[in-house]
Write an enzyme that holds these catalytic residues in place. Structure first.
Site, short mmCIF file in Angstrom:
data_model
loop_
_atom_site.label_atom_id
_atom_site.label_comp_id
_atom_site.label_asym_id
_atom_site.label_seq_id
_atom_site.Cartn_x
_atom_site.Cartn_y
_atom_site.Cartn_z
N ALA A 103 -25.83 22.42 -19.71
CA ALA A 103 -25.59 22.46 -18.27
C ALA A 103 -26.86 22.90 -17.56
O ALA A 103 -27.75 23.50 -18.15
CB ALA A 103 -24.45 23.43 -17.93
N GLY A 122 -28.02 24.86 -13.89
CA GLY A 122 -27.57 25.59 -12.73
C GLY A 122 -28.73 25.91 -11.80
O GLY A 122 -29.85 25.42 -11.98
N GLY A 123 -28.46 26.76 -10.82
CA GLY A 123 -29.49 27.09 -9.84
C GLY A 123 -30.59 27.97 -10.40
O GLY A 123 -31.70 28.00 -9.86
N MET A 124 -30.30 28.70 -11.47
CA MET A 124 -31.28 29.61 -12.03
C MET A 124 -31.88 29.11 -13.33
O MET A 124 -33.05 29.37 -13.61
CB MET A 124 -30.61 30.97 -12.29
CG MET A 124 -31.55 32.04 -12.83
SD MET A 124 -30.71 33.61 -13.14
CE MET A 124 -29.92 33.28 -14.70
N ALA A 125 -31.12 28.38 -14.12
CA ALA A 125 -31.59 28.05 -15.46
C ALA A 125 -30.86 26.81 -15.97
O ALA A 125 -29.87 26.35 -15.39
CB ALA A 125 -31.33 29.22 -16.41
N THR A 126 -31.38 26.30 -17.07
CA THR A 126 -30.73 25.25 -17.82
C THR A 126 -30.27 25.84 -19.15
O THR A 126 -31.02 26.57 -19.79
CB THR A 126 -31.67 24.07 -18.06
OG1 THR A 126 -32.12 23.57 -16.81
CG2 THR A 126 -30.97 22.95 -18.82
N VAL A 127 -29.05 25.51 -19.55
CA VAL A 127 -28.48 26.07 -20.78
C VAL A 127 -28.49 24.99 -21.86
O VAL A 127 -28.06 23.85 -21.62
CB VAL A 127 -27.05 26.59 -20.56
CG1 VAL A 127 -26.50 27.20 -21.85
CG2 VAL A 127 -27.04 27.63 -19.45
N LYS A 140 -30.53 30.15 -22.55
CA LYS A 140 -30.61 30.01 -21.10
C LYS A 140 -32.08 30.05 -20.73
O LYS A 140 -32.72 31.10 -20.81
CB LYS A 140 -29.82 31.12 -20.40
CG LYS A 140 -29.96 31.09 -18.89
CD LYS A 140 -28.88 31.93 -18.19
CE LYS A 140 -27.56 31.19 -18.14
NZ LYS A 140 -26.59 31.81 -17.22
N ASP A 160 -21.92 39.29 -10.42
CA ASP A 160 -21.71 37.86 -10.18
C ASP A 160 -20.48 37.37 -10.92
O ASP A 160 -20.52 36.38 -11.64
CB ASP A 160 -22.96 37.08 -10.62
CG ASP A 160 -22.99 35.67 -10.04
OD1 ASP A 160 -22.28 35.42 -9.05
OD2 ASP A 160 -23.71 34.82 -10.58
#
Length: 637
Positions: A25, A27-32, A47, A141
């Site tokens: 996946a 996201g706004g902060m990282a790719t997993v 991450k 969060d």
């Protein structure tokens, strides 16, 4: 195009250890990604921070500290953090890989959950948060995207502490994507504590029951404004069949005043469990307004709580997890049975119904038998050793205390920090409760060895002690050599929380001073003058046309600046070299003597009483060794 072809990181070996296998996946902060830990032979989740964050040194430093803090948390309902590292500009953490889906995926598919299913998700979430709060950590969060539901039914919370790293390293609004779960104090004052996590858990509870978030707007700012200025509505306004006890639970957790909420996740967990026990089976299994559960050709997941499980499944079914508030997965043959029953002959339906009825009857009977032999564990949290013993004994139970306690920012030393089983969970009559006593807040003194140490050594001492090296500044010091630590902020010996930041002041040596001119002075005189100004002195013997022992050169040269305490090297005439006698005719007595002295020659002024040189011996132009005496005669004319 496949992920392996479109993502250049897939297939790479990071940190010489993690072989990236596929992307999960972004996201706004990282790719997993999933990756194989080649050292331990296990699959992990990586991450990897986005490049614009990895290039921010302040963010990377803060991210590392938060990852270290999260790695200290050990709880079955918290995603474990294994490692943190960087390689070729890729900053990443290695975490436990949990195959399954997020709660957000579940809600997108289901729309809303029954109260029983909601509690089965919320209880392990709160248990993980309670463990974090007891250790002084705040998640910041909590949202459906960070709640994972594994394929085997376990519920786990991810991303402990990482929100703070992002929010402090990026511009205001970095958490816009999660504004629906931000507590009013996070929006209004930018602060968060355990009660902020409770607020987010209350929003999570509301969303699971209603299938929607309580506040809506066209922009994140409008939603944030509602958190600050509007109460979260009762979920029964959207789903009227919900009992008022659930309304009260949501409204207490989402009180806009933090003091009106449960103090931490542990206390909220106790209230949630009490509410669940007070509800009837009909209320817990209410499906009014909820979509039908999916029935596919593989399996369907049914969430149940530990003390609501009637009996162990038959051997044909997967093993049931007995962790509190977790999930069981029933095979499609059972979960999808109603759809297939309608297509079978009546005799088959009756036979299967009879089998299921018998199984349920046996399960209920077993549950009642177990209930007669068990009691609910009392809450011993925040009780002293002796009071906890007395309360457990009054309930017909015994307490064993763990050999070692745990640090806590919230529970005073000597009071019960946690118990196994949790309060409200069943325990056999005359059985045992294991309790962990709080050691109070953990505090670490800034090591005394940091002052006076080299910068690298000082940083390592702080890390070894459990502290975090912070900002490095430089300054002059007349007492601390260049490159060594002058002082720390906070000062040496100050007691700090684990991973607290300690700033270092490093010496650049003494403040630069103008170097005097010592050429022409003898070595002793030059040395005394330089040392009086704070310099060290080194001398070298050289051949020169000067008196033996006279300084003929220096480094640094005169009028340059050098740090206080630095070394000035002077070159001293060895003597014995040949020098040309100068023409001194007509010079005054002082001029003649000074000229000879600078050339390493001596003056004998015993002839005559005048003020001007009229004769000299040896004569001008003669070659003589240094140290030779020149005889002078004087006259008034």
């Amino acid at each position: 195009m496949s992920t392996a072809l479109s993502d250049p990181l897939v297939g790479q070996l990071l940190d010489g250890r993690y072989r990236v296998t596929r992307r999960l996946a972004r996201g706004g902060m990282a790719t997993v990604y999933t990756a194989l830990d080649t050292r331990l032979g296990r699959e992990v989740a990586l991450k990897v921070m986005h490049p614009h964050l990895a290039a921010d040194r302040e963010f990377v430093s803060r991210f590392i500290r938060e990852a270290h803090a999260a790695a200290r948390l050990s709880h079955p309902a918290a995603v474990a953090v294994y490692d943190q590292s960087a390689d070729s500009g890729h900053v990443f953490i290695a975490m436990e890989y949990v195959p399954g889906r997020t709660l957000r995926d579940w809600l997108a598919e289901r729309g809303q959950l029954t109260p029983r299913e909601t509690f089965a998700v919320l209880e392990p979430v709160l248990a993980a948060l309670a463990a974090a709060h007891a250790a002084g950590l705040v998640h910041r969060d909590v949202k459906p995207e960070n709640v994972l539901i594994a394929d085997d039914g376990r519920v786990k919370v991810a991303d402990f502490g990482l929100a703070r790293a992002v929010s402090n390293a990026t511009a205001t609004g970095a958490l816009i994507g999660t504004v629906a779960y931000l507590a009013p104090e996070q929006v209004d004052r930018g602060v968060a504590d355990q009660r902020s996590d409770v607020y987010a858990a209350g929003i999570l509870l509301y969303e699971c029951l209603t299938g929607r978030q309580p506040h809506h707007g066209e922009t994140p700012l409008q939603i944030a404004y509602q958190h600050v200025n509007s109460d979260v509505p009762a979920p029964s306004l959207t789903r009227p069949s919900l009992p008022r006890q659930i309304d009260q639970l949501v409204q207490r957790a989402t009180n806009r005043n933090p003091d009106g909420r449960p103090a931490d996740a542990g206390r909220f967990l106790a209230e949630v469990m009490a509410c669940r026990r007070a509800l009837s089976a009909e209320a817990l299994d209410d499906t009014a307004g909820a979509p039908q559960r999916p029935t596919d050709a593989h399996s369907a997941t049914v969430l149940v709580s530990r003390d609501e499980v009637a009996a162990q499944p038959t051997p044909a079914q997967p093993t049931l997890s007995l962790e509190p508030g977790l999930a069981i997965t029933l095979p499609a043959a059972v979960a999808g049975a109603p759809a297939r029953f309608a297509r079978r002959r009546r005799r088959g339906r009756l036979a299967l119904a009879a089998v299921l009825f018998a199984a349920v009857g046996l399960g209920v009977g077993g549950w009642r038998l177990a209930a007669d032999k068990s009691v609910d564990a009392p809450s011993l949290i925040s009780l002293s050793h002796d009071v906890a013993l007395a309360k457990a004994r009054s309930a017909g139970l015994q307490v064993r205390f763990a050999d070692t306690g745990q640090f806590s920012e919230n529970v005073p030393a000597g009071e019960v920090l946690s118990t196994d089983p949790l309060p409200g969970h069943p325990v056999a009559k005359n059985g045992w409760i294991t309790a962990v006593l709080s050691k109070g807040p953990e505090r670490i003194a800034v090591p005394s060895g940091v002052a006076g140490a080299g910068l690298d050594d000082a940083k390592q001492q702080l890390i070894d002690a459990g502290l975090t090296p912070g900002k490095v500044t430089h300054g002059y010091s007349d007492t601390v050599p260049a490159g060594q630590v002058i002082s720390t902020d906070p000062a040496v010996g100050t007691a700090l929380k684990r991973q607290a930041v300690v700033n270092l002041a490093v010496s650049d040596g003494g403040r630069p001073t103008r170097v005097p001119n010592v050429v022409g002075l003898d070595l002793d005189e030059a040395t005394a003058q330089l040392k009086s100004m704070g310099f060290q002195v080194a001398s070298q013997q050289v051949e020169g046309a000067a008196m033996p022992g006279v300084v003929v050169a220096q480094s640094p040269t005169p009028d340059q600046k050098a740090p206080h305490g630095s070394t000035i090297t002077v070159q001293v005439a060895r003597g014995g070299a040949m020098v040309t006698v100068p023409d001194l005719d007509g010079m005054s007595r002082d001029e003649a003597e000074e000229t000879l002295r600078k050339l390493g020659l001596a003056a004998d002024s015993g002839f005559g009483f005048g003020s001007r040189v009229t004769r000299q011996d040896p004569a001008a132009g003669s070659q003589v060794p240094t140290g030779t005496t020149v005889h002078l005669s004087y006259s008034f004319f």
